[in-house]
Design a protein around this motif. Structure first.
Motif, PDB file in Angstrom:
ATOM      1  N   LEU A   1       0.570  -1.171   0.051  1.00 44.07           N
ATOM      2  CA  LEU A   1       0.067  -0.063   0.029  1.00 44.07           C
ATOM      3  C   LEU A   1       1.010   1.174   0.051  1.00 44.07           C
ATOM      4  O   LEU A   1       0.600   2.276  -0.750  1.00 44.07           O
ATOM      5  N   GLU A   2       1.903   1.219   0.591  1.00 37.23           N
ATOM      6  CA  GLU A   2       2.901   2.414   0.921  1.00 37.23           C
ATOM      7  C   GLU A   2       3.543   2.643  -0.651  1.00 37.23           C
ATOM      8  O   GLU A   2       3.627   3.686  -0.907  1.00 37.23           O
ATOM      9  N   TYR A   3       3.659   1.704  -1.327  1.00 37.83           N
ATOM     10  CA  TYR A   3       4.327   1.710  -2.628  1.00 37.83           C
ATOM     11  C   TYR A   3       3.243   1.915  -3.513  1.00 37.83           C
ATOM     12  O   TYR A   3       3.702   2.976  -4.555  1.00 37.83           O
ATOM     13  N   THR A   4       2.042   1.548  -3.607  1.00 34.78           N
ATOM     14  CA  THR A   4       1.220   1.821  -4.722  1.00 34.78           C
ATOM     15  C   THR A   4       0.113   3.040  -4.645  1.00 34.78           C
ATOM     16  O   THR A   4      -0.307   3.679  -5.363  1.00 34.78           O
ATOM     17  N   GLY A   5      -0.108   3.236  -3.165  1.00 38.83           N
ATOM     18  CA  GLY A   5      -1.293   4.036  -2.912  1.00 38.83           C
ATOM     19  C   GLY A   5      -2.486   3.220  -2.977  1.00 38.83           C
ATOM     20  O   GLY A   5      -2.457   2.156  -2.999  1.00 38.83           O
ATOM     21  N   GLY A   6      -3.547   3.813  -3.248  1.00 40.85           N
ATOM     22  CA  GLY A   6      -4.837   3.503  -3.386  1.00 40.85           C
ATOM     23  C   GLY A   6      -5.617   3.098  -1.871  1.00 40.85           C
ATOM     24  O   GLY A   6      -5.180   3.805  -0.997  1.00 40.85           O
ATOM     25  N   LYS A   7      -6.767   2.527  -1.971  1.00 44.04           N
ATOM     26  CA  LYS A   7      -7.380   2.401  -0.592  1.00 44.04           C
ATOM     27  C   LYS A   7      -7.602   0.878  -0.088  1.00 44.04           C
ATOM     28  O   LYS A   7      -7.908  -0.032  -0.810  1.00 44.04           O
ATOM     29  N   LEU A   8      -7.161   0.476   1.000  1.00 47.50           N
ATOM     30  CA  LEU A   8      -7.086  -0.845   1.502  1.00 47.50           C
ATOM     31  C   LEU A   8      -7.822  -0.999   2.771  1.00 47.50           C
ATOM     32  O   LEU A   8      -7.561  -0.224   3.744  1.00 47.50           O
ATOM     33  N   HIS A   9      -8.594  -2.192   2.790  1.00 42.69           N
ATOM     34  CA  HIS A   9      -9.264  -2.477   4.248  1.00 42.69           C
ATOM     35  C   HIS A   9      -8.989  -3.711   4.464  1.00 42.69           C
ATOM     36  O   HIS A   9      -8.952  -4.637   3.715  1.00 42.69           O
ATOM     37  N   ILE A  10      -8.332  -4.135   5.795  1.00 39.89           N
ATOM     38  CA  ILE A  10      -7.963  -5.364   6.049  1.00 39.89           C
ATOM     39  C   ILE A  10      -9.057  -5.986   6.833  1.00 39.89           C
ATOM     40  O   ILE A  10      -9.283  -5.302   8.118  1.00 39.89           O
ATOM     41  N   PRO A  11      -9.922  -7.009   6.573  1.00 37.45           N
ATOM     42  CA  PRO A  11     -11.047  -7.304   7.419  1.00 37.45           C
ATOM     43  C   PRO A  11     -10.678  -8.302   8.455  1.00 37.45           C
ATOM     44  O   PRO A  11      -9.584  -9.026   8.357  1.00 37.45           O
ATOM     45  N   THR A  12     -11.205  -8.301   9.499  1.00 32.96           N
ATOM     46  CA  THR A  12     -11.111  -9.189  10.650  1.00 32.96           C
ATOM     47  C   THR A  12      -9.755  -9.470  11.300  1.00 32.96           C
ATOM     48  O   THR A  12      -9.256 -10.718  11.041  1.00 32.96           O
ATOM     49  N   ILE A  13      -9.157  -8.526  11.661  1.00 40.88           N
ATOM     50  CA  ILE A  13      -7.805  -8.826  12.282  1.00 40.88           C
ATOM     51  C   ILE A  13      -7.957  -9.309  13.885  1.00 40.88           C
ATOM     52  O   ILE A  13      -9.258  -9.442  14.096  1.00 40.88           O
ATOM     53  N   SER A  14      -7.053 -10.268  14.028  1.00 40.52           N
ATOM     54  CA  SER A  14      -7.433 -10.917  15.565  1.00 40.52           C
ATOM     55  C   SER A  14      -6.216 -10.980  16.422  1.00 40.52           C
ATOM     56  O   SER A  14      -6.494 -11.561  17.488  1.00 40.52           O
ATOM     57  N   THR A  15      -5.238 -10.436  16.192  1.00 43.96           N
ATOM     58  CA  THR A  15      -3.941 -10.458  17.118  1.00 43.96           C
ATOM     59  C   THR A  15      -3.502  -9.199  17.522  1.00 43.96           C
ATOM     60  O   THR A  15      -3.580  -8.264  17.057  1.00 43.96           O
ATOM     61  N   ALA A  16      -2.882  -9.183  18.847  1.00 45.84           N
ATOM     62  CA  ALA A  16      -2.287  -7.878  19.243  1.00 45.84           C
ATOM     63  C   ALA A  16      -1.166  -7.460  18.432  1.00 45.84           C
ATOM     64  O   ALA A  16      -1.212  -6.222  18.262  1.00 45.84           O
ATOM     65  N   LYS A  17      -0.368  -8.282  17.788  1.00 41.77           N
ATOM     66  CA  LYS A  17       0.702  -7.716  16.842  1.00 41.77           C
ATOM     67  C   LYS A  17       0.147  -6.918  15.843  1.00 41.77           C
ATOM     68  O   LYS A  17       0.474  -5.754  15.276  1.00 41.77           O
ATOM     69  N   SER A  18      -1.149  -7.468  15.259  1.00 39.98           N
ATOM     70  CA  SER A  18      -1.883  -6.780  14.383  1.00 39.98           C
ATOM     71  C   SER A  18      -2.262  -5.525  14.592  1.00 39.98           C
ATOM     72  O   SER A  18      -1.916  -4.688  13.674  1.00 39.98           O
ATOM     73  N   VAL A  19      -2.679  -5.367  15.784  1.00 40.07           N
ATOM     74  CA  VAL A  19      -3.094  -3.905  16.175  1.00 40.07           C
ATOM     75  C   VAL A  19      -2.034  -2.914  15.846  1.00 40.07           C
ATOM     76  O   VAL A  19      -1.900  -2.190  15.577  1.00 40.07           O
ATOM     77  N   GLU A  20      -0.909  -3.550  16.482  1.00 40.23           N
ATOM     78  CA  GLU A  20       0.358  -2.519  16.379  1.00 40.23           C
ATOM     79  C   GLU A  20       0.803  -2.453  14.835  1.00 40.23           C
ATOM     80  O   GLU A  20       1.127  -1.104  14.777  1.00 40.23           O
ATOM     81  N   LEU A  21       0.632  -3.286  14.034  1.00 40.24           N
ATOM     82  CA  LEU A  21       1.009  -2.983  12.564  1.00 40.24           C
ATOM     83  C   LEU A  21       0.311  -2.141  12.132  1.00 40.24           C
ATOM     84  O   LEU A  21       0.723  -1.197  11.316  1.00 40.24           O
ATOM     85  N   ILE A  22      -1.018  -2.198  12.280  1.00 38.37           N
ATOM     86  CA  ILE A  22      -2.210  -1.178  11.679  1.00 38.37           C
ATOM     87  C   ILE A  22      -1.664   0.268  12.026  1.00 38.37           C
ATOM     88  O   ILE A  22      -1.869   1.297  11.628  1.00 38.37           O
ATOM     89  N   ARG A  23      -1.613   0.369  13.580  1.00 37.38           N
ATOM     90  CA  ARG A  23      -1.306   1.560  14.133  1.00 37.38           C
ATOM     91  C   ARG A  23      -0.114   2.233  13.462  1.00 37.38           C
ATOM     92  O   ARG A  23      -0.068   3.473  13.202  1.00 37.38           O
ATOM     93  N   GLU A  24       1.046   1.413  13.150  1.00 37.10           N
ATOM     94  CA  GLU A  24       2.239   1.839  12.628  1.00 37.10           C
ATOM     95  C   GLU A  24       1.971   2.454  11.092  1.00 37.10           C
ATOM     96  O   GLU A  24       2.432   3.317  10.625  1.00 37.10           O
ATOM     97  N   GLY A  25       1.062   1.736  10.525  1.00 37.78           N
ATOM     98  CA  GLY A  25       0.450   2.043   9.196  1.00 37.78           C
ATOM     99  C   GLY A  25      -0.219   3.280   9.142  1.00 37.78           C
ATOM    100  O   GLY A  25      -0.065   4.283   8.223  1.00 37.78           O
ATOM    101  N   LYS A  26      -1.013   3.468  10.083  1.00 39.49           N
ATOM    102  CA  LYS A  26      -1.778   4.811   9.972  1.00 39.49           C
ATOM    103  C   LYS A  26      -0.864   5.917  10.487  1.00 39.49           C
ATOM    104  O   LYS A  26      -1.029   6.896  10.166  1.00 39.49           O
TER     105      LYS A  26
END
Length: 417
Positions: free
Chosen positions: A222-247
């Motif tokens: 996403l960082e390379y291409t741009g566009g709109k991405l939605h990641i459905p149904t995350i489930s782990t603590a680390k996933s939350v961290e990764l999304i937080r860093e992406g935002k």
């Protein structure tokens, strides 16, 4: 449609009448008056319900109904009835039917079947042809037919170049791409969360690493291409961290979490009950806590029921062979209220509309009546008789839930239990 709602407490932080108990007059499907007391000279239908609360209509970003092809699991008609009586005025329908919804005609078909219902159906088109992760589907044509997003339901995009092209191509017409967060080579044949319980019960584990690797990859793309991405149904603590860093990098990314992944843990697997076989799998309490915190601080953008009816023949089998999925529309409000306040629960159930191109309707005079009606108080045991869906595969059966839903007023229709 004309109606007079009596003594309703409005729960809508954007409304001029938030937290006030009022009468609401609806004429020709639009809110014409809100006041402490409204007379009824035209003898409209009056709606008087115990401890009645009203909010703007709820939205679910991920539901599956089966039709066409799997009508034994659920039909569009009964699925929308279930959604309405569960408080949802809008649902986004996944493409996992038979045939897969992957072209203009398919989108047109499901929209036609959903016409003139109280709950609005917004179709999600498949991202790739037949959801085989090989060639892109007719994205632009489906967008013109009314598709609100593109997603191969619960099927990971294994080819990173395919996702790269999808993000680049869809950005030309503001298309929303969904990517299921699972690296299949890591998840392997795992059927439950890889942790203490999987080892103890002798069930193959699907590690959180499989989800997290895929999310990290998708965020780089996403960082390379741009566009709109939605990641459905995350489930782990680390996933939350990764999304937080992406935002934090201002990437155009949103995500959701399934309600059962907030409330239930892999401790539920003790009896090998296939109602708890879901994808992503139920994780640990530590993951639940991180997901709840992610909702509170805005890292996670919305909740979903990830409603997925499965017939008894595909659930009442050995755990390894059972299909993934749980229904969730009927239990959504009551389950959320076991961990959040009513105000936060309603906020979560009304978020996400803008991301899917759906207009928000505030509870104010002059607005179209798009309302969810409920009683936030009282606890009860969720039983089969509370299920409206054709399939009964609910992970919340026999769980104590809080609050009851009366139904909705939307699309110039009243749908109440």
């Amino acid at each position: 449609m004309n109606a007079l709602i009596k003594s309703a407490t409005i729960v809508d932080s954007k409304s001029d009448f938030h937290n006030q108990t009022v009468d609401i007059l609806i004429e020709k499907g639009r809110i014409s008056k809100i006041s402490k007391r409204i007379s009824n000279p035209h003898n409209y239908d009056e709606i008087k319900l115990d401890n009645l609360h009203v909010s703007q209509g709820w939205f679910d970003s991920s539901v599956s109904f089966g039709e066409p092809g799997y009508e034994e699991r659920e039909t569009i008609e009964n699925g929308l009835k279930t959604a309405a009586l569960s408080g949802f005025t809008a649902v986004a329908l996944n493409a996992n039917s038979n045939p897969i919804i992957d072209c203009f005609a398919d989108i047109t078909l499901v929209k036609a079947k959903a016409k003139n219902k109280a709950t609005s159906l917004y179709p999600i088109g498949a991202l790739t042809k037949s959801s085989k992760s090989s060639d892109l589907a007719e994205l632009f044509d489906m967008k013109n037919a009314g598709a609100v997003a593109f997603y191969d339901y619960q099927k990971p995009i294994s080819n990173p170049n395919l996702l790269k092209i999808a993000l680049q191509y869809s950005s030309a017409f503001d298309g929303l791409v969904l990517s299921f967060p699972q690296e299949s080579k890591i998840s392997g044949l795992g059927v439950v969360n890889e942790h203490i319980n999987s080892t103890r019960l002798g069930l193959k584990g699907n590690p959180g690493l499989a989800e997290e690797l895929q999310i990290a990859r998708d965020l780089f793309l996403l960082e390379y291409t741009g566009g709109k991405l939605h990641i459905p149904t995350i489930s782990t603590a680390k996933s939350v961290e990764l999304i937080r860093e992406g935002k934090a990098k201002n990437l155009n990314v949103t995500c959701s979490v399934a309600i059962h992944n907030l409330v239930l843990t892999d401790d539920s697997l003790e009896g090998f009950d296939t109602r708890y076989k879901v994808l992503p799998p139920l994780r640990t309490q530590n993951d639940c806590n991180a997901l709840i915190e992610g909702l509170k601080d805005g890292t996670i953008d919305m909740v979903t029921t990830d409603h997925n009816p499965i017939d008894i023949e595909d659930k009442n089998v050995e755990f390894d062979y059972a299909k993934y999925g749980t229904i969730g529309l009927e239990s959504a409000f009551g389950a959320l209220q076991t961990i959040f306040t009513t105000k936060k629960t309603i906020s979560l159930l009304t978020q996400g509309k803008a991301r899917f191109g759906i207009t928000e309707t505030i509870v104010n005079t002059g607005q179209i009546a798009n309302l969810s009606l409920f009683n936030p108080d009282g606890k009860y045991l969720f039983k089969k008789e509370n299920i409206i869906s054709k399939s009964k595969n609910s992970a919340f059966l026999n769980n104590e839930l809080k609050g009851r839903v009366y139904g909705i007023i939307a699309n110039n229709k009243i749908a109440l239990k």
